[in-house]
Design a protein around this motif. Structure first.
Motif, PDB file in Angstrom:
ATOM      1  N   THR A  23      65.247  64.297  78.820  1.00 27.85           N
ATOM      2  CA  THR A  23      66.134  63.803  77.774  1.00 27.85           C
ATOM      3  C   THR A  23      66.792  64.922  76.987  1.00 27.85           C
ATOM      4  OG1 THR A  23      64.260  63.607  76.237  1.00 27.85           O
ATOM      5  CG2 THR A  23      64.903  61.620  77.470  1.00 27.85           C
ATOM      6  N   GLU A  24      66.094  66.051  76.811  1.00 27.84           N
ATOM      7  CA  GLU A  24      66.615  67.115  75.950  1.00 27.84           C
ATOM      8  C   GLU A  24      66.622  68.494  76.605  1.00 27.84           C
ATOM      9  OE1 GLU A  24      68.033  66.584  73.168  1.00 27.84           O
ATOM     10  OE2 GLU A  24      67.379  64.552  72.639  1.00 27.84           O
ATOM     11  N   GLY A  25      66.179  68.589  77.878  1.00 31.35           N
ATOM     12  CA  GLY A  25      66.064  69.908  78.494  1.00 31.35           C
ATOM     13  C   GLY A  25      65.025  70.765  77.806  1.00 31.35           C
ATOM     14  N   LEU A  26      64.035  70.122  77.209  1.00 35.27           N
ATOM     15  CA  LEU A  26      63.021  70.799  76.407  1.00 35.27           C
ATOM     16  C   LEU A  26      61.773  70.989  77.261  1.00 35.27           C
ATOM     17  CD1 LEU A  26      62.810  71.671  73.370  1.00 35.27           C
ATOM     18  CD2 LEU A  26      61.590  69.522  72.988  1.00 35.27           C
ATOM     19  N   VAL A  27      61.348  72.239  77.434  1.00 34.61           N
ATOM     20  CA  VAL A  27      60.192  72.529  78.275  1.00 34.61           C
ATOM     21  C   VAL A  27      58.954  72.699  77.397  1.00 34.61           C
ATOM     22  CG1 VAL A  27      59.210  74.040  80.027  1.00 34.61           C
ATOM     23  CG2 VAL A  27      61.684  73.658  79.953  1.00 34.61           C
ATOM     24  N   LEU A  82      66.179  74.400  63.611  1.00 36.82           N
ATOM     25  CA  LEU A  82      65.766  73.000  63.579  1.00 36.82           C
ATOM     26  C   LEU A  82      66.868  72.222  64.276  1.00 36.82           C
ATOM     27  CD1 LEU A  82      63.657  70.929  62.535  1.00 36.82           C
ATOM     28  CD2 LEU A  82      65.141  70.625  60.540  1.00 36.82           C
ATOM     29  N   GLU A  83      66.552  71.643  65.433  1.00 39.81           N
ATOM     30  CA  GLU A  83      67.575  71.029  66.277  1.00 39.81           C
ATOM     31  C   GLU A  83      67.367  69.527  66.408  1.00 39.81           C
ATOM     32  OE1 GLU A  83      68.154  74.891  69.252  1.00 39.81           O
ATOM     33  OE2 GLU A  83      67.160  73.079  70.005  1.00 39.81           O
ATOM     34  N   PRO A  84      68.448  68.750  66.455  1.00 37.84           N
ATOM     35  CA  PRO A  84      68.316  67.306  66.665  1.00 37.84           C
ATOM     36  C   PRO A  84      67.913  66.997  68.097  1.00 37.84           C
ATOM     37  CG  PRO A  84      70.627  67.941  66.672  1.00 37.84           C
ATOM     38  CD  PRO A  84      69.852  69.181  66.310  1.00 37.84           C
ATOM     39  N   ALA A  85      67.205  65.888  68.273  1.00 39.69           N
ATOM     40  CA  ALA A  85      66.800  65.443  69.610  1.00 39.69           C
ATOM     41  C   ALA A  85      67.138  63.960  69.756  1.00 39.69           C
ATOM     42  CB  ALA A  85      65.312  65.688  69.827  1.00 39.69           C
ATOM     43  N   PRO A  86      68.433  63.614  69.760  1.00 36.33           N
ATOM     44  CA  PRO A  86      68.822  62.194  69.718  1.00 36.33           C
ATOM     45  C   PRO A  86      68.455  61.405  70.970  1.00 36.33           C
ATOM     46  CG  PRO A  86      70.749  63.599  70.046  1.00 36.33           C
ATOM     47  CD  PRO A  86      69.605  64.505  69.716  1.00 36.33           C
ATOM     48  N   LEU A  97      64.683  62.139  64.891  1.00 39.11           N
ATOM     49  CA  LEU A  97      63.793  63.134  65.487  1.00 39.11           C
ATOM     50  C   LEU A  97      64.485  64.487  65.609  1.00 39.11           C
ATOM     51  CD1 LEU A  97      61.048  63.754  66.807  1.00 39.11           C
ATOM     52  CD2 LEU A  97      62.038  63.049  68.999  1.00 39.11           C
ATOM     53  N   TRP A  98      63.786  65.523  65.120  1.00 43.96           N
ATOM     54  CA  TRP A  98      64.270  66.901  65.166  1.00 43.96           C
ATOM     55  C   TRP A  98      63.172  67.795  65.724  1.00 43.96           C
ATOM     56  CZ3 TRP A  98      69.136  68.442  62.923  1.00 43.96           C
ATOM     57  CH2 TRP A  98      69.886  67.359  62.437  1.00 43.96           C
ATOM     58  N   VAL A  99      63.568  68.914  66.305  1.00 44.97           N
ATOM     59  CA  VAL A  99      62.606  69.834  66.911  1.00 44.97           C
ATOM     60  C   VAL A  99      62.686  71.173  66.195  1.00 44.97           C
ATOM     61  CG1 VAL A  99      61.836  70.988  69.023  1.00 44.97           C
ATOM     62  CG2 VAL A  99      62.842  68.685  69.149  1.00 44.97           C
ATOM     63  N   LYS A 100      61.567  71.613  65.636  1.00 44.56           N
ATOM     64  CA  LYS A 100      61.476  72.933  65.010  1.00 44.56           C
ATOM     65  C   LYS A 100      61.133  73.922  66.110  1.00 44.56           C
ATOM     66  CE  LYS A 100      61.006  75.934  61.546  1.00 44.56           C
ATOM     67  NZ  LYS A 100      62.212  76.646  61.061  1.00 44.56           N
ATOM     68  N   ARG A 101      62.061  74.842  66.405  1.00 36.12           N
ATOM     69  CA  ARG A 101      61.969  75.663  67.604  1.00 36.12           C
ATOM     70  C   ARG A 101      61.154  76.941  67.366  1.00 36.12           C
ATOM     71  NH1 ARG A 101      65.387  74.385  71.830  1.00 36.12           N
ATOM     72  NH2 ARG A 101      63.967  75.799  72.918  1.00 36.12           N
ATOM     73  N   ASP A 102      59.862  76.763  67.126  1.00 33.65           N
ATOM     74  CA  ASP A 102      58.999  77.939  67.004  1.00 33.65           C
ATOM     75  C   ASP A 102      58.606  78.517  68.358  1.00 33.65           C
ATOM     76  OD1 ASP A 102      59.159  77.989  64.270  1.00 33.65           O
ATOM     77  OD2 ASP A 102      56.999  78.157  63.954  1.00 33.65           O
TER      78      ASP A 102
END
Length: 332
Positions: A271-275, A24-28, A41-46
């Motif tokens: 913003t987060e390098g999240l694909v 579970l990672e923060p996404a500030p 806001l947090w991201v659950k990395r499933d």
């Protein structure tokens, strides 16, 4: 290493396919871009479940494949769209467990062999093309495939569309309990809704008020589908009208890319390098953006975005790839 949670002796068998708990990672930076506080806001990395490129289907497949093994199955048979994440991960699970896999997919060969389809082949799955049908309508085609396998002496296990059944949804009831251990003060979990099992499991563990589902167009009645699964899983009535479900991100249909979804993909990446992918997590993120804009989610609330994976699907979606490549060419 894959782990298996102990279960009572009379519980269904569970195959160890994933690595738990997922982070579970923060996404500030994304939170601030949306108008939330940095810690909201947090991201659950499933997407980091391990097997086959990762994704939410692994939690379901642990239960479904466990039951198949207990029944002596030699072949897994399931259905989906050409870029189905569930099909890709069923192929990977079969490879891990030493089972053959047959994927009954909508459409015909030749449109694209990239993305998830390329991985289906790499994992050794056989694809049977079912023509211009989708969703539940693929069921009869899968039954015919299973019957042919039985005639050859195989023992097929038919896995449900999207891995979504009461048994498969157990995986996301477990995920909900996992989340409560990581963020006991969470207010809302935002998830894509495809075949319904992920949201149903989360609702079972967290209650309908804390789960916001974003419909992706995979089933005609998302509220009824989630309600039925959650009711059967929990043993108590979960009324469709009690669900928090956004229907505003489907656009022209399941496989189409909309401007809000492409904007959400770009925002998460920059913003987060999240694909994210253009069908499921992209729609879920667009739904989160809209929920903040209309006040459904606000500052001061612990919000978790469930990243259900799907990265390979991005490379099988020509419109999304073209949009990303156009931004590169323009120097945006």
């Amino acid at each position: 290493m894959p782990t298996t949670t102990p279960t009572p002796a009379d519980a269904p068998r569970r195959a160890g396919l994933g690595t738990w708990p997922t982070p579970l990672e923060p996404a500030p930076r994304l939170a601030e871009a949306l108008g939330l506080a940095p810690d909201d806001l947090w991201v659950k990395r499933d997407d980091l479940t391990g097997l086959g490129g990762g994704g939410n289907k692994i939690r379901k497949l642990e239960w479904l494949c466990g039951a198949a093994l207990a029944d002596g199955a030699t072949t897994l048979v399931t259905t989906g769209a050409p870029q189905s994440n569930h099909a890709r991960l069923t192929a990977a699970a079969g490879a891990r467990l030493g089972l053959d896999v047959v994927l009954v997919l909508a459409g015909a060969p030749g449109a694209s062999g990239s993305g998830n389809l390329a991985l289906d082949g790499l994992f050794g799955a056989t694809v049977v093309w079912a023509g211009d049908v989708s969703g539940a309508a693929l069921g009869p085609a899968a039954e015919r495939v299973a019957e042919r396998l039985r005639e050859r002496g195989e023992v097929p296990a038919l896995l449900p569309f999207g891995g979504s059944s009461v048994l498969g949804a157990r995986g996301y009831a477990e995920c909900g309990r996992e989340l409560l251990g990581q963020a006991p003060d969470l207010t809302t979990v935002v998830t894509a809704v495809g075949s319904g099992g992920t949201m149903a499991g989360l609702v079972t563990a967290l209650g309908s008020a804390r789960v916001l589902g974003v419909h992706c167009g995979a089933v005609p009645d998302p509220a009824g589908t989630v309600s039925a699964l959650a009711s059967d899983l929990s043993g108590t009535d979960c009324a469709p009208q009690d669900l928090r479900l956004r229907l505003d991100q489907v656009g022209k249909g399941y496989g189409t890319l909309t401007e809000p979804v492409m904007a959400a993909l770009t925002l998460a990446a920059r913003t987060e390098g999240l694909v994210l992918d253009p069908v499921y997590t992209g729609r879920a993120m667009a739904g989160l953006v809209s929920a903040v804009e209309d006040g459904g989610i606000g500052p001061g609330q612990r919000t978790v975005f469930l990243h259900t994976g799907g990265l390979p699907g991005l490379f099988g979606h020509p419109a999304a790839l073209a949009a990303a490549e156009a931004a590169l060419a323009a120097g945006d």
